[in-house]
Design a protein around this motif. Structure first.
Motif, PDB file in Angstrom:
ATOM      1  N   GLU A  48     -77.287 -18.015 -11.777  1.00  0.00           N
ATOM      2  CA  GLU A  48     -76.763 -18.161 -13.146  1.00  0.00           C
ATOM      3  C   GLU A  48     -75.718 -17.085 -13.390  1.00  0.00           C
ATOM      4  O   GLU A  48     -76.028 -15.892 -13.364  1.00  0.00           O
ATOM      5  N   ILE A  49     -74.492 -17.516 -13.615  1.00  0.00           N
ATOM      6  CA  ILE A  49     -73.364 -16.586 -13.709  1.00  0.00           C
ATOM      7  C   ILE A  49     -72.592 -16.841 -14.999  1.00  0.00           C
ATOM      8  O   ILE A  49     -72.297 -17.992 -15.351  1.00  0.00           O
ATOM      9  N   VAL A  50     -72.266 -15.771 -15.674  1.00  0.00           N
ATOM     10  CA  VAL A  50     -71.405 -15.808 -16.860  1.00  0.00           C
ATOM     11  C   VAL A  50     -70.076 -15.165 -16.497  1.00  0.00           C
ATOM     12  O   VAL A  50     -70.050 -14.093 -15.876  1.00  0.00           O
ATOM     13  N   ILE A  51     -68.987 -15.801 -16.864  1.00  0.00           N
ATOM     14  CA  ILE A  51     -67.651 -15.259 -16.606  1.00  0.00           C
ATOM     15  C   ILE A  51     -66.901 -15.172 -17.924  1.00  0.00           C
ATOM     16  O   ILE A  51     -66.799 -16.175 -18.647  1.00  0.00           O
ATOM     17  N   ASN A  52     -66.394 -13.985 -18.245  1.00  0.00           N
ATOM     18  CA  ASN A  52     -65.537 -13.895 -19.434  1.00  0.00           C
ATOM     19  C   ASN A  52     -64.081 -13.990 -19.007  1.00  0.00           C
ATOM     20  O   ASN A  52     -63.705 -13.658 -17.876  1.00  0.00           O
ATOM     21  N   HIS A  53     -63.258 -14.473 -19.903  1.00  0.00           N
ATOM     22  CA  HIS A  53     -61.833 -14.571 -19.583  1.00  0.00           C
ATOM     23  C   HIS A  53     -61.005 -14.549 -20.859  1.00  0.00           C
ATOM     24  O   HIS A  53     -61.504 -14.824 -21.965  1.00  0.00           O
ATOM     25  N   ALA A  54     -59.746 -14.214 -20.696  1.00  0.00           N
ATOM     26  CA  ALA A  54     -58.787 -14.215 -21.808  1.00  0.00           C
ATOM     27  C   ALA A  54     -57.450 -14.724 -21.263  1.00  0.00           C
ATOM     28  O   ALA A  54     -57.099 -15.888 -21.440  1.00  0.00           O
ATOM     29  N   HIS A  55     -56.717 -13.847 -20.563  1.00  0.00           N
ATOM     30  CA  HIS A  55     -55.401 -14.201 -20.025  1.00  0.00           C
ATOM     31  C   HIS A  55     -55.499 -15.359 -19.029  1.00  0.00           C
ATOM     32  O   HIS A  55     -56.185 -15.256 -18.011  1.00  0.00           O
ATOM     33  N   LEU A  56     -54.840 -16.475 -19.351  1.00  0.00           N
ATOM     34  CA  LEU A  56     -54.811 -17.652 -18.467  1.00  0.00           C
ATOM     35  C   LEU A  56     -56.218 -18.114 -18.080  1.00  0.00           C
ATOM     36  O   LEU A  56     -56.448 -18.618 -16.984  1.00  0.00           O
ATOM     37  N   GLY A  57     -57.133 -17.967 -19.019  1.00  0.00           N
ATOM     38  CA  GLY A  57     -58.522 -18.302 -18.736  1.00  0.00           C
ATOM     39  C   GLY A  57     -58.744 -19.759 -18.384  1.00  0.00           C
ATOM     40  O   GLY A  57     -59.666 -20.090 -17.636  1.00  0.00           O
ATOM     41  N   HIS A  58     -57.898 -20.644 -18.898  1.00  0.00           N
ATOM     42  CA  HIS A  58     -58.055 -22.063 -18.580  1.00  0.00           C
ATOM     43  C   HIS A  58     -57.899 -22.324 -17.085  1.00  0.00           C
ATOM     44  O   HIS A  58     -58.497 -23.259 -16.545  1.00  0.00           O
ATOM     45  N   MET A  59     -57.122 -21.486 -16.412  1.00  0.00           N
ATOM     46  CA  MET A  59     -56.949 -21.650 -14.970  1.00  0.00           C
ATOM     47  C   MET A  59     -58.228 -21.275 -14.227  1.00  0.00           C
ATOM     48  O   MET A  59     -58.558 -21.871 -13.194  1.00  0.00           O
ATOM     49  N   ILE A  60     -58.954 -20.281 -14.728  1.00  0.00           N
ATOM     50  CA  ILE A  60     -60.227 -19.900 -14.115  1.00  0.00           C
ATOM     51  C   ILE A  60     -61.223 -21.042 -14.251  1.00  0.00           C
ATOM     52  O   ILE A  60     -61.903 -21.421 -13.286  1.00  0.00           O
ATOM     53  N   GLU A  61     -61.309 -21.618 -15.442  1.00  0.00           N
ATOM     54  CA  GLU A  61     -62.246 -22.723 -15.652  1.00  0.00           C
ATOM     55  C   GLU A  61     -61.872 -23.941 -14.813  1.00  0.00           C
ATOM     56  O   GLU A  61     -62.752 -24.629 -14.276  1.00  0.00           O
ATOM     57  N   ALA A  62     -60.571 -24.198 -14.689  1.00  0.00           N
ATOM     58  CA  ALA A  62     -60.141 -25.343 -13.887  1.00  0.00           C
ATOM     59  C   ALA A  62     -60.476 -25.149 -12.412  1.00  0.00           C
ATOM     60  O   ALA A  62     -60.813 -26.113 -11.709  1.00  0.00           O
ATOM     61  N   ALA A  63     -60.407 -23.913 -11.939  1.00  0.00           N
ATOM     62  CA  ALA A  63     -60.673 -23.631 -10.524  1.00  0.00           C
ATOM     63  C   ALA A  63     -62.162 -23.641 -10.204  1.00  0.00           C
ATOM     64  O   ALA A  63     -62.571 -24.098  -9.128  1.00  0.00           O
ATOM     65  N   LEU A  64     -62.991 -23.151 -11.129  1.00  0.00           N
ATOM     66  CA  LEU A  64     -64.414 -22.967 -10.842  1.00  0.00           C
ATOM     67  C   LEU A  64     -65.304 -24.024 -11.475  1.00  0.00           C
ATOM     68  O   LEU A  64     -66.412 -24.260 -10.996  1.00  0.00           O
ATOM     69  N   ARG A  65     -64.852 -24.615 -12.558  1.00  0.00           N
ATOM     70  CA  ARG A  65     -65.608 -25.625 -13.312  1.00  0.00           C
ATOM     71  C   ARG A  65     -66.999 -25.112 -13.661  1.00  0.00           C
ATOM     72  O   ARG A  65     -67.136 -23.977 -14.088  1.00  0.00           O
ATOM     73  N   ASP A  66     -68.025 -25.919 -13.452  1.00  0.00           N
ATOM     74  CA  ASP A  66     -69.366 -25.479 -13.853  1.00  0.00           C
ATOM     75  C   ASP A  66     -70.106 -24.747 -12.741  1.00  0.00           C
ATOM     76  O   ASP A  66     -71.267 -24.373 -12.896  1.00  0.00           O
ATOM     77  N   GLY A  67     -69.441 -24.527 -11.613  1.00  0.00           N
ATOM     78  CA  GLY A  67     -70.029 -23.756 -10.530  1.00  0.00           C
ATOM     79  C   GLY A  67     -70.841 -24.544  -9.528  1.00  0.00           C
ATOM     80  O   GLY A  67     -71.235 -24.003  -8.490  1.00  0.00           O
ATOM     81  N   ARG A  68     -71.076 -25.820  -9.791  1.00  0.00           N
ATOM     82  CA  ARG A  68     -71.936 -26.586  -8.878  1.00  0.00           C
ATOM     83  C   ARG A  68     -71.368 -26.659  -7.458  1.00  0.00           C
ATOM     84  O   ARG A  68     -72.123 -26.733  -6.489  1.00  0.00           O
TER      85      ARG A  68
END
Length: 221
Positions: A48-68
């Motif tokens: 179970e991992i939590v990631i915080n983001h701000a700058h260009l955070g949408h790119m982090i979510e697009a790359a990692l998604r839900d982690g599955r």
């Protein structure tokens, strides 16, 4: 145990690379820094991992998604502007819960044994830090390790490795959405004798500049 990867920093020293990509998505041997960390956490049994983001955070979510795809479950703590280290953790506490958790800087490349770290008992301590030998870019160090106790003063100082176990109570003075530095909270806890630690003698790189990123890519097999 849950883990948090701190990924909200702007990466000013890494510019111009970070003008178009978050620092944690910069690659070492074709793999983003943050993916190296996620895979290491997964191997250690931390799912179970939590990631915080701000700058260009949408790119982090697009790359990692839900982690599955990495065998983990990822949740995101979104910051309109970076809240600094302690502020970012305080903001994410509702996702982390009320038990001790692991937090690691997202711009690290290391071979720390996260499974052993997760088994470390905090007992009465508010934090347990991983310290490393002072790198060339930070020769003065941060804190002293006196046996297993971390303090501001001692015979010699080591560098805080950006990895630690924390109790949520350490962040009780920071209201959600407020900025705050982790070092400030740690120094206050050290003054009360509530910070323990250990030294990691293995691989550890703070990938803070383009030159360090290039050198790491040359070194890693």
């Amino acid at each position: 145990m849950k883990a948090m990867i701190l990924a909200a920093g702007r990466g000013e020293r890494m510019r111009p690379l970070t003008d178009t990509i978050p620092k944690v998505l910069l690659e070492v041997r074709g793999k983003p820094l943050i993916v190296w960390l996620i895979e290491a956490l997964a191997r250690s049994g931390i799912r179970e991992i939590v990631i915080n983001h701000a700058h260009l955070g949408h790119m982090i979510e697009a790359a990692l998604r839900d982690g599955r795809g990495f065998g983990v479950a990822i949740r995101y703590s979104r910051e309109a502007e970076a809240l600094e280290t302690a502020g970012g953790i305080a903001q994410a506490l509702p996702l982390l819960g009320d038990r001790p958790f692991l937090a690691v800087n997202g711009d690290l490349f290391c071979d720390v044994d996260f499974s052993a770290l997760a088994r470390t008992a905090l007992e009465q301590n508010l934090a347990h830090l991983v310290l490393v030998a002072n790198p060339p870019h930070h020769p003065q160090g941060d804190f002293a390790l006196n046996s297993t106790r971390v303090a501001e003063t001692g015979k010699s100082k080591l560098t805080f490795g950006g990895i630690g176990l924390y109790r949520p109570e350490l962040f009780s003075s920071i209201s959600p959405g407020s900025k705050g530095q982790l070092a400030t909270l740690l120094r206050a806890a050290m003054a009360r004798g509530l910070v323990a630690g250990e030294m990691h003698g293995g691989v550890w790189h703070d990938v803070g500049t383009p030159a360090r990123l290039f050198a790491l890519n040359e070194r890693v097999a």
